[in-house]
Scaffold this motif. Structure first.
Motif, mmCIF file in Angstrom:
data_model
loop_
_atom_site.group_PDB
_atom_site.id
_atom_site.type_symbol
_atom_site.label_atom_id
_atom_site.label_comp_id
_atom_site.label_asym_id
_atom_site.label_seq_id
_atom_site.Cartn_x
_atom_site.Cartn_y
_atom_site.Cartn_z
ATOM 1 N N PRO A 9 0.831 -1.218 0.000
ATOM 2 C CA PRO A 9 0.000 0.000 0.000
ATOM 3 C C PRO A 9 0.857 1.257 0.000
ATOM 4 O O PRO A 9 2.028 1.216 0.367
ATOM 5 N N HIS A 10 0.262 2.358 -0.401
ATOM 6 C CA HIS A 10 0.972 3.624 -0.472
ATOM 7 C C HIS A 10 0.396 4.594 0.544
ATOM 8 O O HIS A 10 -0.818 4.646 0.753
ATOM 9 N N LYS A 11 1.273 5.352 1.165
ATOM 10 C CA LYS A 11 0.856 6.352 2.130
ATOM 11 C C LYS A 11 1.638 7.633 1.862
ATOM 12 O O LYS A 11 2.862 7.637 1.900
ATOM 13 N N LYS A 12 0.918 8.693 1.580
ATOM 14 C CA LYS A 12 1.571 9.958 1.265
ATOM 15 C C LYS A 12 1.977 10.665 2.553
ATOM 16 O O LYS A 12 1.216 10.753 3.501
ATOM 17 N N GLU A 13 3.209 11.170 2.563
ATOM 18 C CA GLU A 13 3.711 11.931 3.686
ATOM 19 C C GLU A 13 4.328 13.223 3.167
ATOM 20 O O GLU A 13 4.906 13.255 2.082
ATOM 21 N N ARG A 14 4.228 14.275 3.954
ATOM 22 C CA ARG A 14 4.851 15.533 3.585
ATOM 23 C C ARG A 14 6.253 15.675 4.178
ATOM 24 O O ARG A 14 6.845 16.732 4.127
ATOM 25 N N ILE A 15 6.746 14.610 4.739
ATOM 26 C CA ILE A 15 8.075 14.628 5.344
ATOM 27 C C ILE A 15 9.122 14.432 4.258
ATOM 28 O O ILE A 15 9.075 13.463 3.501
ATOM 29 N N THR A 16 10.050 15.346 4.169
ATOM 30 C CA THR A 16 11.157 15.239 3.231
ATOM 31 C C THR A 16 12.460 15.272 4.006
ATOM 32 O O THR A 16 12.517 15.684 5.175
ATOM 33 N N PHE A 17 13.518 14.831 3.336
ATOM 34 C CA PHE A 17 14.832 14.833 3.980
ATOM 35 C C PHE A 17 15.246 16.248 4.353
ATOM 36 O O PHE A 17 15.795 16.492 5.428
ATOM 37 N N SER A 18 14.970 17.186 3.474
ATOM 38 C CA SER A 18 15.322 18.575 3.742
ATOM 39 C C SER A 18 14.539 19.142 4.927
ATOM 40 O O SER A 18 15.105 19.824 5.794
ATOM 41 N N SER A 19 13.242 18.851 4.984
ATOM 42 C CA SER A 19 12.436 19.368 6.092
ATOM 43 C C SER A 19 12.874 18.786 7.428
ATOM 44 O O SER A 19 12.848 19.472 8.459
#
Length: 338
Positions: A9-19
């Motif tokens: 399954p896929h789960k979208k996250e707004r977490i990025t390496f830069s953030s």
């Protein structure tokens, strides 16, 4: 347009390496400002020197080897800032420059860059600089939380990060934002607290026996009083320990990816820090303990990877190994009706 293909399954996250990196830097701004206020201009010079050296080293290496320049992601700046906070304010200005360079060039890129290093680059650089120039890296004082005011401003701090343990509370916000996984810091802190209590108990019992006290269990009645618990908690609340729990031990590439592995890893960090700190000091003990724990992270990860469907679990495999070593007469066997 590029698409990332992966199994559901896929789960979208707004977490990025830069953030994640910039959030950690923001979380360290309060303790950095207090360190500048407490130690003055030398603290500011150390922070700027380490951060600039780390960023320029990252930029230079990526340019020389024709890699994508990624200094904007904040990782190099974060490493430089963390190393600066582990430096005494009396250190010469060239020392954080060497530390920032070594952390990026050797601690990070020599191992392959992001996600490839097995030891936290900040700790790699600190161990190197601490060993090479121990006189400059030895703090002038060892902090110990006494009154509650020491949590706000620790006058006995020997490193920049030790000036205010409460200023590191931003690490809790990182856990809330899921930039940091909670299992490692929680088990780390609990282990330091309770393992210190256990070490103190055993040490006191041994002393009582050596002094000829025939009933050492009398000490057990007072061991877990409020004052004793507060005394042990005071060691676990100094700035370096909190920094290690919330920021150093939670570095993603140097921690196991499995849930069980992270729990065991947190306990391992706590045990190593407690042993070194109790019999030495908690400043060096925290950093050396986490550095040593980095070395077993991959082993814990490989041993705690969940098995595929229908495969024996770790508990089942361990049980069979134990049973196989028992004498035949002690083994319980299933009797067939046939």
């Amino acid at each position: 347009m590029a698409y990332t293909i992966s199994a559901p399954p896929h789960k979208k996250e707004r977490i990025t390496f830069s953030s994640m990196n910039w959030s950690k830097i923001v979380a360290l701004v309060p303790v950095s400002l207090i360190a500048i206020y407490f130690f003055g201009i030398p603290a500011l010079e150390i922070i700027l020197a380490a951060v600039i050296a780390a960023v320029l080293t990252e930029y230079g290496i990526q340019m020389i080897f024709k890699q994508n320049v990624t200094v904007k992601d904040g990782h190099a700046a974060m490493i430089g800032l963390m190393f600066a906070l582990l430096t005494p304010p009396e250190a010469p200005i060239w020392l954080p420059v060497v530390g920032g360079f070594f952390a990026i060039a050797i601690g990070k890129h020599a191992f392959g860059g992001i996600g490839s290093y097995i030891f936290n680059p900040v700790l790699v650089s600190w161990v190197f600089v601490r060993s090479a120039w121990s006189g400059f890296m030895t703090p002038a004082s060892i902090p110990h939380i006494g009154p509650v005011s020491d949590i706000l401003l620790e006058s006995g701090a020997g490193l920049l990060v030790g000036v205010s343990p409460i200023a590191l509370i931003g690490g809790v916000y990182l856990i809330y934002k899921r930039y940091v996984e909670w299992r490692v810091p929680l088990t780390f802190f609990l282990t330091v607290f309770f393992f210190n209590q256990a070490i103190a108990f055993v040490t006191e019992i041994v002393q009582l026996v050596q002094e000829g006290v025939l009933n050492p269990l009398l000490y057990l009645a007072t061991m877990f009083t409020f004052l004793e618990l507060t005394e042990e908690l005071s060691y676990a609340m100094i700035g370096v320990v909190i920094f290690g729990i919330l920021f150093l031990s939670t570095d993603s590439p140097t921690t196991p990816i499995t849930k069980a592995g992270r729990l065991i890893y947190g306990v391992g960090c706590g045990v190593l820090v407690s042993i070194y700190g109790y019999f030495g000091n908690y400043v060096d003990g925290t950093l050396y303990g986490i550095f040593l724990a980095n070395g077993i992270a991959s082993f814990l990860e490989s041993r705690t990877i969940p098995g595929s469907f229908g495969q024996e679990s770790l508990l089942e495999r361990s049980y069979k190994r134990v049973v196989a070593r028992l004498p035949p007469g002690l083994r319980s066997e299933v009797v067939s009706d046939d």
